[in-house]
Design an enzyme around this catalytic site. Structure first.
Site, PDB file in Angstrom:
ATOM      1  N   ASP A  45       4.922   1.316  -1.124  1.00  0.00           N
ATOM      2  CA  ASP A  45       3.999   2.452  -1.167  1.00  0.00           C
ATOM      3  C   ASP A  45       2.716   2.048  -1.894  1.00  0.00           C
ATOM      4  OD1 ASP A  45       5.995   3.948  -0.013  1.00  0.00           O
ATOM      5  OD2 ASP A  45       6.722   4.738  -1.937  1.00  0.00           O
TER       6      ASP A  45
HETATM    7  N1  URA Z   1      11.144   2.820  -2.352  1.00  0.00           N
HETATM    8  C1  URA Z   1      10.113   3.662  -2.518  1.00  0.00           C
HETATM    9  O1  URA Z   1      10.302   4.865  -2.688  1.00  0.00           O
HETATM   10  N2  URA Z   1       8.869   3.154  -2.496  1.00  0.00           N
HETATM   11  C2  URA Z   1       8.593   1.852  -2.342  1.00  0.00           C
HETATM   12  O2  URA Z   1       7.426   1.446  -2.352  1.00  0.00           O
HETATM   13  C3  URA Z   1       9.690   0.978  -2.173  1.00  0.00           C
HETATM   14  C4  URA Z   1      10.949   1.486  -2.172  1.00  0.00           C
END
Ligand code: URA
Length: 234
Positions: A105
């Site tokens: 993310d």
């Molecule tokens: N899980 C998440 O919620 N976000 C990420 O970036 C990676 C794994």
């Protein structure tokens, strides 16, 4: 893994020069490998080497593998109209050929792998290949010891038909944990803690399978993977 070829063969394969003509071109110092003039036509070069004739890039370098320390605010995409991308951090020829093996993310930091080897990235991301991902998470609320068992059994996420696969949770401090998961559902880690009425404030990926984020890499830095790291994914 890299394949090796004699220089004269490699050049004649991607140009209309015969091997004898390539030999003459090499003697005339018209050929470079990774920027260095090479006059020996028998020199072994890898398919990951940059190969130029008269300054023109001949060989599509590849397969290539890099680890990036993703900073906050970067998107795991190769193009984005609003935000900088992980690819913006890379200074390599033909970098648009690279793709991301497992996204993070925009507000997650840490280890991202980039490659142009589709089979390899499939092994990184497909749960069938058991390439676990380990994250450090800072949570809004204290976490109860009982979460360890809940994560080990699997959690029901909102709008999902299957429990999550067993995940290992290690409680580091009251609201700091290390979590290892073997799949990569959408926002998976954040949703797993949301299912326990908690919230992830910071998320940082430390490891993918046997590949750990290099401590010498500052956020925004990258380096090629070692042969050992590449071979660890299978
Ligand atoms: N899980 C998440 O919620 N976000 C990420 O970036 C990676 C794994």
């Amino acid at each position: 893994m890299a394949k090796f070829l004699r220089l004269d063969k490699a050049v004649s394969q991607v140009t209309d020069l015969s091997r004898a003509e390539v030999k003459r071109a090499a003697k005339a110092e018209r050929i470079t490998v990774n920027g260095a003039v090479i006059t020996d036509p028998a020199m072994k070069i890898a398919d990951s080497d940059d190969l130029c004739l008269d300054g023109e890039l001949l060989q599509e370098a590849g397969p290539r593998y890099f680890m990036v320390h993703k900073p906050l605010g970067y998107v795991s995409a190769t193009k984005d109209s609003e935000h900088p991308t992980v690819l913006d951090l890379i200074d390599e020829p033909n970098k648009q050929k690279l793709h991301i093996a497992g996204r993070l993310d925009i507000d997650t930091t840490g280890l991202v792998l980039l490659t142009d080897d589709g089979q390899w990235s499939h092994m990184v991301t497909s749960p069938r290949h058991h390439c676990d991902k380990t994250y450090y998470a800072h949570l809004a609320e204290r976490i109860d010891e009982s979460a360890v068992e809940k994560f080990a059994k699997g959690i029901w996420l909102n709008n999902e038909k299957k429990r999550t696969k067993p995940a290992q949770l290690e409680i580091l401090y009251a609201n700091e944990v290390r979590i290892t998961i073997g799949e990569g559902r959408y926002h998976q880690v954040k949703r797993m803690f949301a299912a326990l009425d908690n919230r992830v404030l910071e998320l940082h990926r430390e490891r993918i399978g046997d590949i750990a984020l290099d401590e010498d890499l500052e956020p925004g830095d990258y380096r090629p993977l070692t042969a050992e790291e590449i071979a660890s994914v299978h």
